[in-house]
Design an enzyme around this catalytic site. Structure first.
Site, PDB file in Angstrom:
ATOM      1  N   TYR A 101       0.123   2.833   2.984  1.00 43.72           N
ATOM      2  CA  TYR A 101      -0.112   1.220   2.215  1.00 43.72           C
ATOM      3  C   TYR A 101       0.831   0.614   2.778  1.00 43.72           C
ATOM      4  CZ  TYR A 101      -0.228  -1.778  -1.324  1.00 43.72           C
ATOM      5  OH  TYR A 101      -0.590  -2.755  -2.661  1.00 43.72           O
ATOM      6  N   GLU A 190      -3.226  -7.298   1.686  1.00 46.58           N
ATOM      7  CA  GLU A 190      -3.429  -5.696   1.639  1.00 46.58           C
ATOM      8  C   GLU A 190      -4.022  -4.393   2.163  1.00 46.58           C
ATOM      9  OE1 GLU A 190      -2.944  -3.358  -2.640  1.00 46.58           O
ATOM     10  OE2 GLU A 190      -4.859  -3.179  -1.804  1.00 46.58           O
TER      11      GLU A 190
END
Ligand code: GDP
Ligand code: MN
Length: 380
Positions: A101, A190
């Site tokens: 991530y 993101e």
């Protein structure tokens, strides 16, 4: 403004962040054609402005064009957290060895962009922050100093990523993501998951982007990504007219000059037991053109039963607004009663103009509270 996955990936591609080849499709037939062009196994992905698509059945692998068509049929029309799927992104399927991530967001408290990186990708980042906070590397970037390569290195070591081949790719991806974030005036960029393939290639499998509406004028290429179909048609119409308008679900149409006054008007109408139909800011001017535009937007909402004009003249001259209202009423056929409260610069003259015109559906009131009460009464 939030971007769809495929739009975010387009920005990634422009900034050199690796993504898979893909195509947009809106029908099962288009999905089949896309799968044919791409070749091999593909992944069929719902394009909706919400997360958790995988869990909701909005992300499916397809082995061949037939299968892609079938999966597209399954996913189109699906309701994911209140968002109906109308678009699909068909992309060449990736093999996944690891899911990381990576994000950069704006930390308002610190007034600095904040990077977050963890090897625990693929799940909600909030869950990682809660359950294994030590696995989440966080790093602020001083915007005055700008991005420095040591920052990416510290972030990568912080997340305990020790494979030199991954480190090298991540160094480049972190730098590019920062550039992408800053140069598009984003609030959030993101990548979840940022995958590592069995061959060791690092790439973005998903994207989540929020760009700053106030900076869109600087980025026409991003501004045109706005999905006019998904937006409320009334708000789209308002935007086209240049009217600042937010639809609410009551029956008292509201028009104020200045965002602060318009918001207070919404509150006062609610305070006296009414239900505001909208927020609408007339802005600084009050000429007939502006009033006509605003009234056109407000009265397009079939729920509106009365309208409350709340005008305080500072720079705006209320006599001009009064003339604007009358001119607007000459040009439009408005059936709803209009309550008008004028105060401030030239208010007496403004009120006199309205009184002299003697229109049957215009109700002047002297104070904001009385105006709100009258408008609520008339909406019944
Ligand atoms: P989200 O659920 O809305 O965040 O959608 P994602 O784009 O993150 O996809 C959800 C999950 O689907 C990912 O975490 C992956 O596990 C899986 N997935 C997405 N694309 C691929 C792919 O190309 N290959 C494989 N094997 N899995 C994928
Ligand atoms: Mn995701």
């Amino acid at each position: 403004m939030d971007l769809y996955e495929y739009q975010g990936k387009e920005l990634f591609r422009r900034f050199g962040i690796p993504v898979s080849e893909g195509r947009l499709a809106t029908t099962p037939e288009e999905a089949r054609a896309a799968a044919e062009e791409i070749g091999g196994q593909v992944v069929v992905k719902a394009q909706v402005l919400t997360g958790g698509r995988g869990k909701a059945g909005g992300v499916k692998l397809a082995d061949d064009p037939d299968d892609a068509e079938q999966k597209a049929r399954d996913i189109l029309g699906l309701d994911i957290n209140g968002h109906v799927v109308r678009k699909l992104w068909i992309e060449s399927a990736s093999e996944i060895a690891k899911e990381y991530y990576l994000s950069v967001t704006f930390d308002r408290g610190q007034k600095q962009p904040l990077f977050m990186l963890t090897t625990q990708g693929g799940v909600e980042i909030e869950q990682v922050a809660e359950e294994t906070p030590e696995a989440l590397a966080r790093l602020h970037v001083d915007p005055l100093e700008g991005y420095q390569p040591w920052q990416a290195r510290r972030l990568i070591y912080g997340a305990s990523i020790d494979d030199p081949n991954e480190q090298k790719q991540l160094l480049s991806i972190v730098e590019k993501l920062y550039r992408c974030f800053v140069e598009t005036d984003s609030m959030l960029a993101e990548i979840n998951p940022l995958i590592v393939t069995p061959e060791g290639e690092v790439k973005a499998l998903d994207s989540k982007f929020t760009v700053d509406d106030n900076a869109l004028y600087k980025h026409p290429d991003v501004a045109e990504m706005r999905d006019v179909e998904a937006a409320d048609p009334l708000e789209t119409f308002a935007r086209e007219k240049g009217v600042t308008y937010v639809k609410l679900d009551g029956d008292v149409g509201i028009l104020g000059n200045g965002a602060g006054l318009a918001m207070s008007t919404v509150d006062v109408v609610a305070h006296v037991g009414g239900r505001p139909a909208n927020f609408c800011d007339l802005g600084g001017g009050g000429d007939a053109e502006g009033v006509v535009d605003a009234l056109e937007v407000i009265t397009r909402d079939p729920q509106v039963r009365s309208i409350f004009f709340n005008i305080f003249g500072g720079i705006t001259r209320t006599d001009e607004v009064a003339r604007g209202i009358l001119a607007a009423l000459d040009r439009m056929d408005i059936s709803q009663p209009i309550v008008v409260r004028l105060d401030g610069t030239n208010a007496e003259e403004g009120r006199r103009i309205l009184a002299d015109a003697n229109r049957p559906n215009v109700y002047p009131e002297a104070t904001m509270l009385d105006g709100a009460r009258r408008a609520v009464e008339l909406a019944k």
